[in-house]
Write an enzyme that holds these catalytic residues in place. Structure first.
Site, PDB file in Angstrom:
ATOM      1  N   ARG A   1      11.271   5.716  13.500  1.00 54.37           N
ATOM      2  CA  ARG A   1      10.005   6.309  13.315  1.00 54.37           C
ATOM      3  C   ARG A   1       9.156   5.765  14.315  1.00 54.37           C
ATOM      4  O   ARG A   1       9.467   5.291  15.487  1.00 54.37           O
ATOM      5  CB  ARG A   1       9.427   5.805  12.095  1.00 54.37           C
ATOM      6  CG  ARG A   1      10.393   6.145  10.611  1.00 54.37           C
ATOM      7  CD  ARG A   1       9.749   5.855   9.329  1.00 54.37           C
ATOM      8  NE  ARG A   1       8.550   6.627   9.282  1.00 54.37           N
ATOM      9  CZ  ARG A   1       7.682   6.346   8.258  1.00 54.37           C
ATOM     10  NH1 ARG A   1       8.065   5.389   7.352  1.00 54.37           N
ATOM     11  NH2 ARG A   1       6.540   7.034   8.089  1.00 54.37           N
TER      12      ARG A   1
ATOM     13  N   ASN B   1       8.232  -5.334  -0.241  1.00 51.30           N
ATOM     14  CA  ASN B   1       7.755  -4.053   0.386  1.00 51.30           C
ATOM     15  C   ASN B   1       6.208  -3.936   0.909  1.00 51.30           C
ATOM     16  O   ASN B   1       5.553  -3.528   0.139  1.00 51.30           O
ATOM     17  CB  ASN B   1       8.230  -2.709  -0.079  1.00 51.30           C
ATOM     18  CG  ASN B   1       7.996  -1.347   0.734  1.00 51.30           C
ATOM     19  OD1 ASN B   1       7.258  -1.527   1.859  1.00 51.30           O
ATOM     20  ND2 ASN B   1       8.685  -0.492   0.495  1.00 51.30           N
TER      21      ASN B   1
ATOM     22  N   PRO C   1       0.931  -1.306  -0.001  1.00 51.23           N
ATOM     23  CA  PRO C   1      -0.104  -0.171   0.028  1.00 51.23           C
ATOM     24  C   PRO C   1       0.957   1.222  -0.112  1.00 51.23           C
ATOM     25  O   PRO C   1       1.842   1.381   0.701  1.00 51.23           O
ATOM     26  CB  PRO C   1      -0.845  -0.220   1.184  1.00 51.23           C
ATOM     27  CG  PRO C   1      -0.191  -1.141   2.168  1.00 51.23           C
ATOM     28  CD  PRO C   1       0.510  -1.979   1.188  1.00 51.23           C
ATOM     29  N   ASN C   2       0.313   1.993  -0.855  1.00 53.08           N
ATOM     30  CA  ASN C   2       0.862   3.528  -0.835  1.00 53.08           C
ATOM     31  C   ASN C   2       2.038   3.754  -1.626  1.00 53.08           C
ATOM     32  O   ASN C   2       2.695   4.929  -1.929  1.00 53.08           O
ATOM     33  CB  ASN C   2       0.913   4.220   0.551  1.00 53.08           C
ATOM     34  CG  ASN C   2      -0.315   4.127   1.169  1.00 53.08           C
ATOM     35  OD1 ASN C   2      -1.598   4.618   0.460  1.00 53.08           O
ATOM     36  ND2 ASN C   2      -0.443   3.770   2.357  1.00 53.08           N
TER      37      ASN C   2
ATOM     38  N   ALA D   1       2.843  -0.613   5.190  1.00 54.22           N
ATOM     39  CA  ALA D   1       2.018  -0.833   6.624  1.00 54.22           C
ATOM     40  C   ALA D   1       1.563  -1.932   6.862  1.00 54.22           C
ATOM     41  O   ALA D   1       1.299  -2.389   8.162  1.00 54.22           O
ATOM     42  CB  ALA D   1       0.833   0.586   6.707  1.00 54.22           C
TER      43      ALA D   1
END
Length: 144
Positions: free
Chosen positions: A105, A72, A10-11, A75
């Site tokens: 992060r 990858n 996602p994204n 999330a």
């Protein structure tokens, strides 16, 4: 010829637009052209989806015939037991990829549900994390 499947979650389709201070200004498609030029003897197939089930389907589809998968999961890394199980169910080695250093992060990003099912994890090097992943697959199989 060595075949590596890149799967982005996602994204990642928003690279170059989304939070450039974290993810940079280059789209994945632009970077992929560069990566393919660096490895002319490697077939680098690419797939991206924002849908967890489609990522599982792609792992199942490619996970028995490729030399490696760079994954990858975005999330979903921090939430998906289903992706963990999908990786365990295939025979192709999978490397977990992250653009950012997830440990620098938010704390919720410090947990990866897929890491224990993967051959290894690479993160924090921006798009170069993918190049490092290609090298890791080639070196692990003595294909370089």
């Amino acid at each position: 010829m060595v075949r590596i499947q890149i799967i982005n979650g996602p994204n990642i389709n928003l690279l170059g637009k989304r939070e450039p201070e974290i993810y940079g200004n280059v789209s994945f498609e632009t970077y992929l052209e560069t990566l393919r030029k660096q490895y002319p003897d490697v077939t680098l197939d690419y797939y991206q989806s924002n849908v967890e089930g489609e990522l599982i389907n792609k792992l199942h589809e490619k996970g028995f015939s490729y030399d490696g998968i760079l994954f990858n999961a975005g999330a979903y890394t921090h939430t998906s037991i289903a992706l963990h199980d999908a990786i365990l169910g295939i025979t192709t080695p999978v490397i977990e990829i992250h653009l950012s250093n997830v440990y620098a992060r938010e704390t919720f990003r410090h947990t990866s549900y897929i890491a224990s099912a993967c051959m290894g994890s690479i993160g924090g090097f921006g798009l170069e994390s993918y190049r490092l992943g290609v090298d890791a697959i080639l070196n692990s199989k003595n294909l370089q």
